[in-house]
Design a protein around this motif. Sequence first.
Motif, mmCIF file in Angstrom:
data_model
loop_
_atom_site.group_PDB
_atom_site.id
_atom_site.type_symbol
_atom_site.label_atom_id
_atom_site.label_comp_id
_atom_site.label_asym_id
_atom_site.label_seq_id
_atom_site.Cartn_x
_atom_site.Cartn_y
_atom_site.Cartn_z
ATOM 1 N N SER A 26 0.853 -1.197 0.000
ATOM 2 C CA SER A 26 0.000 0.000 0.000
ATOM 3 C C SER A 26 0.882 1.238 0.000
ATOM 4 O O SER A 26 1.824 1.338 0.782
ATOM 5 C CB SER A 26 -0.896 0.037 1.243
ATOM 6 O OG SER A 26 -1.811 -1.011 1.244
ATOM 7 N N GLY A 27 0.573 2.157 -0.865
ATOM 8 C CA GLY A 27 1.322 3.407 -0.908
ATOM 9 C C GLY A 27 0.803 4.367 0.141
ATOM 10 O O GLY A 27 -0.395 4.541 0.288
ATOM 11 N N ILE A 28 1.713 4.957 0.911
ATOM 12 C CA ILE A 28 1.327 5.934 1.921
ATOM 13 C C ILE A 28 2.210 7.162 1.796
ATOM 14 O O ILE A 28 3.360 7.090 1.368
ATOM 15 C CB ILE A 28 1.403 5.363 3.351
ATOM 16 C CG1 ILE A 28 2.825 4.917 3.697
ATOM 17 C CG2 ILE A 28 0.420 4.220 3.547
ATOM 18 C CD1 ILE A 28 3.022 4.542 5.155
ATOM 19 N N TYR A 29 1.658 8.294 2.182
ATOM 20 C CA TYR A 29 2.380 9.552 2.223
ATOM 21 C C TYR A 29 2.324 10.033 3.668
ATOM 22 O O TYR A 29 1.232 10.207 4.218
ATOM 23 C CB TYR A 29 1.728 10.570 1.276
ATOM 24 C CG TYR A 29 2.375 11.925 1.305
ATOM 25 C CD1 TYR A 29 3.580 12.149 0.637
ATOM 26 C CD2 TYR A 29 1.798 12.971 2.001
ATOM 27 C CE1 TYR A 29 4.182 13.395 0.668
ATOM 28 C CE2 TYR A 29 2.394 14.223 2.037
ATOM 29 C CZ TYR A 29 3.587 14.428 1.368
ATOM 30 O OH TYR A 29 4.184 15.652 1.397
ATOM 31 N N GLY A 35 5.166 10.155 18.153
ATOM 32 C CA GLY A 35 5.698 9.013 18.888
ATOM 33 C C GLY A 35 5.807 7.783 18.005
ATOM 34 O O GLY A 35 6.520 7.783 17.012
ATOM 35 N N GLU A 36 5.081 6.739 18.368
ATOM 36 C CA GLU A 36 5.107 5.485 17.614
ATOM 37 C C GLU A 36 4.084 5.449 16.481
ATOM 38 O O GLU A 36 3.868 4.408 15.875
ATOM 39 C CB GLU A 36 4.870 4.317 18.578
ATOM 40 C CG GLU A 36 5.954 4.214 19.619
ATOM 41 C CD GLU A 36 5.665 3.206 20.709
ATOM 42 O OE1 GLU A 36 4.510 2.771 20.860
ATOM 43 O OE2 GLU A 36 6.610 2.858 21.427
ATOM 44 N N TRP A 37 3.481 6.573 16.193
ATOM 45 C CA TRP A 37 2.412 6.644 15.192
ATOM 46 C C TRP A 37 2.745 7.635 14.089
ATOM 47 O O TRP A 37 3.348 8.680 14.335
ATOM 48 C CB TRP A 37 1.107 7.066 15.857
ATOM 49 C CG TRP A 37 0.585 6.030 16.800
ATOM 50 C CD1 TRP A 37 0.936 5.859 18.117
ATOM 51 C CD2 TRP A 37 -0.355 5.013 16.509
ATOM 52 N NE1 TRP A 37 0.265 4.802 18.647
ATOM 53 C CE2 TRP A 37 -0.543 4.254 17.683
ATOM 54 C CE3 TRP A 37 -1.060 4.657 15.369
ATOM 55 C CZ2 TRP A 37 -1.401 3.177 17.741
ATOM 56 C CZ3 TRP A 37 -1.927 3.584 15.432
ATOM 57 C CH2 TRP A 37 -2.087 2.854 16.606
ATOM 58 N N LEU A 38 2.335 7.301 12.870
ATOM 59 C CA LEU A 38 2.442 8.191 11.714
ATOM 60 C C LEU A 38 1.044 8.540 11.235
ATOM 61 O O LEU A 38 0.196 7.655 11.109
ATOM 62 C CB LEU A 38 3.133 7.487 10.541
ATOM 63 C CG LEU A 38 4.609 7.208 10.616
ATOM 64 C CD1 LEU A 38 5.018 6.351 9.420
ATOM 65 C CD2 LEU A 38 5.389 8.493 10.631
ATOM 66 N N LYS A 39 0.802 9.810 10.978
ATOM 67 C CA LYS A 39 -0.430 10.191 10.290
ATOM 68 C C LYS A 39 -0.099 10.126 8.812
ATOM 69 O O LYS A 39 0.877 10.740 8.355
ATOM 70 C CB LYS A 39 -0.910 11.574 10.673
ATOM 71 C CG LYS A 39 -2.278 11.882 10.091
ATOM 72 C CD LYS A 39 -2.866 13.144 10.667
ATOM 73 C CE LYS A 39 -4.303 13.295 10.183
ATOM 74 N NZ LYS A 39 -4.911 14.509 10.731
ATOM 75 N N VAL A 40 -0.892 9.352 8.064
ATOM 76 C CA VAL A 40 -0.586 9.114 6.661
ATOM 77 C C VAL A 40 -1.803 9.374 5.777
ATOM 78 O O VAL A 40 -2.939 9.338 6.226
ATOM 79 C CB VAL A 40 -0.095 7.663 6.431
ATOM 80 C CG1 VAL A 40 1.178 7.390 7.213
ATOM 81 C CG2 VAL A 40 -1.152 6.646 6.781
ATOM 82 N N LEU A 41 -1.512 9.614 4.518
ATOM 83 C CA LEU A 41 -2.521 9.688 3.467
ATOM 84 C C LEU A 41 -2.278 8.469 2.590
ATOM 85 O O LEU A 41 -1.145 8.224 2.173
ATOM 86 C CB LEU A 41 -2.355 10.977 2.660
ATOM 87 C CG LEU A 41 -3.326 11.210 1.519
ATOM 88 C CD1 LEU A 41 -4.749 11.348 2.038
ATOM 89 C CD2 LEU A 41 -2.928 12.455 0.737
ATOM 90 N N ASN A 43 -3.396 5.735 -0.730
ATOM 91 C CA ASN A 43 -3.798 5.829 -2.139
ATOM 92 C C ASN A 43 -5.294 6.020 -2.322
ATOM 93 O O ASN A 43 -5.724 6.627 -3.296
ATOM 94 C CB ASN A 43 -3.339 4.595 -2.909
ATOM 95 C CG ASN A 43 -1.842 4.562 -3.100
ATOM 96 O OD1 ASN A 43 -1.169 5.575 -2.987
ATOM 97 N ND2 ASN A 43 -1.310 3.387 -3.369
ATOM 98 N N SER A 44 -6.111 5.516 -1.404
ATOM 99 C CA SER A 44 -7.565 5.652 -1.517
ATOM 100 C C SER A 44 -8.032 7.079 -1.236
ATOM 101 O O SER A 44 -9.199 7.402 -1.435
ATOM 102 C CB SER A 44 -8.260 4.690 -0.546
ATOM 103 O OG SER A 44 -8.014 5.082 0.797
ATOM 104 N N GLY A 45 -7.119 7.931 -0.749
ATOM 105 C CA GLY A 45 -7.465 9.309 -0.423
ATOM 106 C C GLY A 45 -7.813 9.523 1.034
ATOM 107 O O GLY A 45 -8.029 10.651 1.469
#
Length: 66
Positions: A26-29, A35-41, A43-45
């Motif tokens: 899965s592609g993520i941006y 901390g141990e978490w990433l907020k990502v976007l 491919n589904s938007g």
Amino acid sequence: MKKEFYQLRREPSLISDPIELLGRGSGIYCIELNGEWLKVLVNSGKAGWLRWRDENKRLLIAVTIS
């Protein structure tokens, strides 16, 4: 890998509601680090939180730079 580690969540917490189940490749941006978490976007938007390391600092996701 445990299902809890590849679920996109509404908040940076394992008890937060899942938004989407991410599959291998899965592609993520990355938008934000907390901390141990990433907020990502993804491919589904959709945007949400993904845990990237566990409490022992082991990586839970693989990163490929293209």
